[in-house]
Design a protein around this motif. Structure first.
Motif, mmCIF file in Angstrom:
data_model
loop_
_atom_site.group_PDB
_atom_site.id
_atom_site.type_symbol
_atom_site.label_atom_id
_atom_site.label_comp_id
_atom_site.label_asym_id
_atom_site.label_seq_id
_atom_site.Cartn_x
_atom_site.Cartn_y
_atom_site.Cartn_z
ATOM 1 N N TYR A 199 -6.605 -4.450 -20.751
ATOM 2 C CA TYR A 199 -6.951 -3.057 -20.481
ATOM 3 C C TYR A 199 -7.862 -2.413 -21.517
ATOM 4 C CZ TYR A 199 -3.326 -3.522 -16.948
ATOM 5 O OH TYR A 199 -2.571 -3.930 -15.878
ATOM 6 N N ILE A 253 -10.472 -0.051 -20.246
ATOM 7 C CA ILE A 253 -10.022 0.455 -18.948
ATOM 8 C C ILE A 253 -9.117 1.659 -19.153
ATOM 9 C CG2 ILE A 253 -8.703 -0.073 -16.860
ATOM 10 C CD1 ILE A 253 -9.650 -2.958 -17.092
ATOM 11 N N SER A 295 -7.384 4.339 -22.181
ATOM 12 C CA SER A 295 -7.821 4.912 -23.453
ATOM 13 C C SER A 295 -7.237 4.157 -24.649
ATOM 14 C CB SER A 295 -7.430 6.388 -23.543
ATOM 15 O OG SER A 295 -6.048 6.516 -23.803
ATOM 16 N N LEU A 313 -4.735 -0.781 -11.562
ATOM 17 C CA LEU A 313 -5.812 0.102 -12.015
ATOM 18 C C LEU A 313 -7.090 -0.250 -11.252
ATOM 19 C CD1 LEU A 313 -5.093 0.040 -15.848
ATOM 20 C CD2 LEU A 313 -4.578 1.877 -14.237
ATOM 21 N N LYS A 314 -7.782 0.762 -10.755
ATOM 22 C CA LYS A 314 -8.961 0.520 -9.918
ATOM 23 C C LYS A 314 -10.092 -0.171 -10.670
ATOM 24 C CE LYS A 314 -10.949 5.094 -10.561
ATOM 25 N NZ LYS A 314 -11.394 6.308 -9.910
ATOM 26 N N ASP A 315 -10.077 -0.120 -12.001
ATOM 27 C CA ASP A 315 -11.108 -0.774 -12.807
ATOM 28 C C ASP A 315 -10.669 -2.158 -13.293
ATOM 29 O OD1 ASP A 315 -12.869 1.386 -12.554
ATOM 30 O OD2 ASP A 315 -11.934 2.425 -14.232
ATOM 31 N N ASN A 316 -9.752 -2.778 -12.563
ATOM 32 C CA ASN A 316 -9.243 -4.098 -12.929
ATOM 33 C C ASN A 316 -9.542 -5.089 -11.797
ATOM 34 O OD1 ASN A 316 -7.823 -6.294 -13.861
ATOM 35 N ND2 ASN A 316 -5.944 -5.168 -14.303
ATOM 36 N N PRO A 317 -10.815 -5.511 -11.660
ATOM 37 C CA PRO A 317 -11.191 -6.341 -10.515
ATOM 38 C C PRO A 317 -10.487 -7.697 -10.476
ATOM 39 C CG PRO A 317 -13.004 -6.192 -12.085
ATOM 40 C CD PRO A 317 -11.961 -5.214 -12.533
ATOM 41 N N ARG A 318 -10.183 -8.261 -11.632
ATOM 42 C CA ARG A 318 -9.487 -9.553 -11.660
ATOM 43 C C ARG A 318 -8.134 -9.432 -10.955
ATOM 44 N NH1 ARG A 318 -9.851 -14.071 -14.805
ATOM 45 N NH2 ARG A 318 -7.984 -15.353 -14.794
ATOM 46 N N LYS A 342 -6.128 -2.249 -0.662
ATOM 47 C CA LYS A 342 -6.348 -1.069 -1.513
ATOM 48 C C LYS A 342 -6.021 0.200 -0.754
ATOM 49 C CE LYS A 342 -10.393 -3.204 -3.527
ATOM 50 N NZ LYS A 342 -11.817 -3.052 -3.750
ATOM 51 N N TRP A 349 -6.226 3.828 -2.419
ATOM 52 C CA TRP A 349 -6.373 4.700 -3.591
ATOM 53 C C TRP A 349 -5.840 6.074 -3.265
ATOM 54 C CZ3 TRP A 349 -6.840 1.186 -6.837
ATOM 55 C CH2 TRP A 349 -7.754 0.137 -6.706
#
Length: 142
Positions: free
Chosen positions: A29, A32, A34, A122-127, A139, A141
């Motif tokens: 993370y 991804i 903070s 988390l939407k920014d975790n493509p793996r 998905k 969201w």
């Protein structure tokens, strides 16, 4: 690699699960979530959680060392038809080895009596998203 998947039972396994939880967040993370949030997620906090909520957790062991885990639960009276994979993490050196699949298979087997299964990512975790999509998760969201 002789990986064993088993219920988390011993204090050493709980400490190992806590280490995987902490290290996995710091590996997966960065950038991804903070930096402040990651700094607040301490090994001690993860160990506190591991001892506080040990139920419904399976660990992956490699030579008696915890290298991953899965946690699952039913939503209960609030949503009795829904089971959730609450957490699934492995150490990054085990990416691509099949350990995550073994853990997910165990978690989903434990939830087999629920007509709906869910998890969050988390939407920014493509793996992770690709991994979950292979299991048929879609998905949604919020």
């Amino acid at each position: 690699m002789g990986i064993i998947i088993k219920p988390m039972e011993t204090d050493d396994e709980k400490r190992g699960k806590a280490h995987v939880h902490w290290q996995s967040w710091h590996e997966a993370y960065q950038g991804i979530v903070s930096h402040d949030y990651l700094e607040k997620l301490t090994p001690e906090k993860c160990e506190e959680w591991a001892f506080q909520w040990p139920e419904n957790t399976y660990v992956a062991l490699d030579n008696d060392t915890v290298i991953g885990f899965v946690c699952y639960f039913g939503k209960g009276d609030d949503d009795p038809d829904v089971g959730e994979i609450n957490a699934i993490y492995i150490l990054s050196e085990y990416y691509g080895t099949g350990v995550a699949q073994k853990l997910m298979d165990v978690g989903l087997e434990k939830l087999k009596n629920y007509s709906h299964k869910e998890l969050w990512v988390l939407k920014d975790n493509p793996r992770a998203i690709r991994f979950y999509e292979k299991y048929g998760f879609k998905k949604r969201w919020k």
